[in-house]
Design a protein around this motif. Structure first.
Motif, PDB file in Angstrom:
ATOM      1  N   GLU A  28       0.853  -1.191   0.000  1.00 44.19           N
ATOM      2  CA  GLU A  28       0.000   0.000   0.000  1.00 44.19           C
ATOM      3  C   GLU A  28       0.890   1.241   0.000  1.00 44.19           C
ATOM      4  OE1 GLU A  28      -3.421   2.308   2.675  1.00 44.19           O
ATOM      5  OE2 GLU A  28      -2.504   0.451   3.404  1.00 44.19           O
ATOM      6  N   GLU A  60      -0.992  11.639   7.403  1.00 44.68           N
ATOM      7  CA  GLU A  60      -0.002  10.586   7.614  1.00 44.68           C
ATOM      8  C   GLU A  60       0.530  10.099   6.267  1.00 44.68           C
ATOM      9  OE1 GLU A  60       0.105   7.027  10.719  1.00 44.68           O
ATOM     10  OE2 GLU A  60      -1.278   6.629   9.066  1.00 44.68           O
ATOM     11  N   TYR A  62       2.979   7.124   4.482  1.00 43.40           N
ATOM     12  CA  TYR A  62       3.594   5.844   4.806  1.00 43.40           C
ATOM     13  C   TYR A  62       3.576   4.916   3.596  1.00 43.40           C
ATOM     14  CZ  TYR A  62      -1.213   4.105   5.149  1.00 43.40           C
ATOM     15  OH  TYR A  62      -2.512   3.763   4.868  1.00 43.40           O
ATOM     16  N   SER A  64       3.146   0.594   3.231  1.00 43.59           N
ATOM     17  CA  SER A  64       2.831  -0.604   3.990  1.00 43.59           C
ATOM     18  C   SER A  64       3.107  -1.829   3.124  1.00 43.59           C
ATOM     19  CB  SER A  64       1.358  -0.585   4.420  1.00 43.59           C
ATOM     20  OG  SER A  64       1.018  -1.765   5.115  1.00 43.59           O
ATOM     21  N   SER A  65       3.819  -2.811   3.695  1.00 39.86           N
ATOM     22  CA  SER A  65       4.170  -4.031   2.971  1.00 39.86           C
ATOM     23  C   SER A  65       4.330  -5.171   3.967  1.00 39.86           C
ATOM     24  CB  SER A  65       5.483  -3.828   2.204  1.00 39.86           C
ATOM     25  OG  SER A  65       5.961  -5.069   1.707  1.00 39.86           O
ATOM     26  N   TYR A  76       7.130  -5.841  11.482  1.00 40.60           N
ATOM     27  CA  TYR A  76       6.741  -4.541  10.959  1.00 40.60           C
ATOM     28  C   TYR A  76       6.070  -4.649   9.600  1.00 40.60           C
ATOM     29  CZ  TYR A  76      10.321  -3.433  14.380  1.00 40.60           C
ATOM     30  OH  TYR A  76      11.066  -3.380  15.505  1.00 40.60           O
ATOM     31  N   THR A  77       5.068  -3.847   9.392  1.00 41.21           N
ATOM     32  CA  THR A  77       4.393  -3.790   8.093  1.00 41.21           C
ATOM     33  C   THR A  77       4.209  -2.359   7.613  1.00 41.21           C
ATOM     34  OG1 THR A  77       2.207  -3.791   9.143  1.00 41.21           O
ATOM     35  CG2 THR A  77       3.142  -5.939   8.535  1.00 41.21           C
ATOM     36  N   LYS A  78       4.453  -1.385   8.463  1.00 39.28           N
ATOM     37  CA  LYS A  78       4.187   0.007   8.108  1.00 39.28           C
ATOM     38  C   LYS A  78       5.434   0.848   8.367  1.00 39.28           C
ATOM     39  CE  LYS A  78       0.145   3.038   8.459  1.00 39.28           C
ATOM     40  NZ  LYS A  78      -1.114   3.280   9.210  1.00 39.28           N
ATOM     41  N   TYR A  80       7.407   4.806   7.732  1.00 35.90           N
ATOM     42  CA  TYR A  80       7.123   6.225   7.561  1.00 35.90           C
ATOM     43  C   TYR A  80       8.340   6.966   7.011  1.00 35.90           C
ATOM     44  CZ  TYR A  80       3.354   4.820  10.663  1.00 35.90           C
ATOM     45  OH  TYR A  80       2.285   4.162  11.220  1.00 35.90           O
ATOM     46  N   HIS A 107      12.653   5.132   5.429  1.00 38.82           N
ATOM     47  CA  HIS A 107      11.399   5.001   6.165  1.00 38.82           C
ATOM     48  C   HIS A 107      11.708   4.328   7.501  1.00 38.82           C
ATOM     49  CE1 HIS A 107      10.397   5.170   1.927  1.00 38.82           C
ATOM     50  NE2 HIS A 107       9.129   5.397   2.203  1.00 38.82           N
TER      51      HIS A 107
END
Length: 198
Positions: A28, A60, A62, A64-65, A76-78, A80, A107
């Protein structure tokens, strides 16, 4: 790092393992432009820029993966975006060739630890640019988007000043949305400069 990244020798996934479809990675992309008035710390080394403070109410931003979780067992999936920097020439080779410039977007995660007890500190996206050896399928509209972003950074003026700029406009979202995220190299590595522990 640095390493030589090679294209797969055959159908995609033949050398590097199975293809990872979108429904498994669940990628995402949700980048936002820094709001006017955001502050940035600028360092001359590699044109390093840190986005230090966003105005209250900023959207926000970011990516996401599920890859770090599914492949490397991290929690972790998110991630920044908080900083980016420019290298000339590229750190890595691609099929044995260096490119003119790479831009790394760092990030950071919002959690201090992972499932296996290790510390995954960041996810870095690296984009390569070349005057001669570039992707001819890039459209004029996409080229304008890329140029607009670097115009907003105003790197030439920054290089002669130690001031940390306040952002009036940085067209980050459309710049990041320009890139092809379906065809990329993914690997677990560390920072390319000492102490190389990130």
């Amino acid at each position: 790092s640095p390493i030589n990244l090679m294209d797969p020798l055959g159908p995609y996934g033949y050398v590097y393992g199975n293809v990872i479809p979108h429904e498994i990675e669940q990628l995402e992309i949700a980048y936002q432009d820094p709001a006017p008035g955001s502050s940035m710390t600028y360092e001359k080394k590699n044109f390093f820029m840190f986005l230090d403070k966003l105005p209250e109410g900023s959207d926000e931003s970011y990516i996401s993966s599920k890859l770090a979780q599914r492949i490397y067992d991290y929690n972790y999936t998110k991630f920044y975006p908080t900083s980016f920097h420019v290298h000339h020439k590229t750190e890595h080779q691609f099929n044995g060739n260096f490119y003119d410039t790479s831009m790394h977007t760092n990030h950071y995660v919002d959690s201090p630890s992972s499932n296996d007890g290790s510390d995954l500190r960041m996810l870095t996206l690296s984009f390569e640019f070349s005057i001669e050896n570039y992707d001819r399928s890039v459209s004029l509209e996409e080229s304008i988007v890329i140029n607009n972003f670097f115009d907003d950074l105003n790197l030439m003026n920054r290089s002669s000043s130690s001031e940390s700029p306040v952002i009036d406009e940085l067209r980050f979202r459309e710049f990041m949305d320009t890139f092809d995220y379906e065809h990329r190299w993914v690997y677990l590595g560390g920072a390319a400069f000492p102490p190389c522990d990130q």
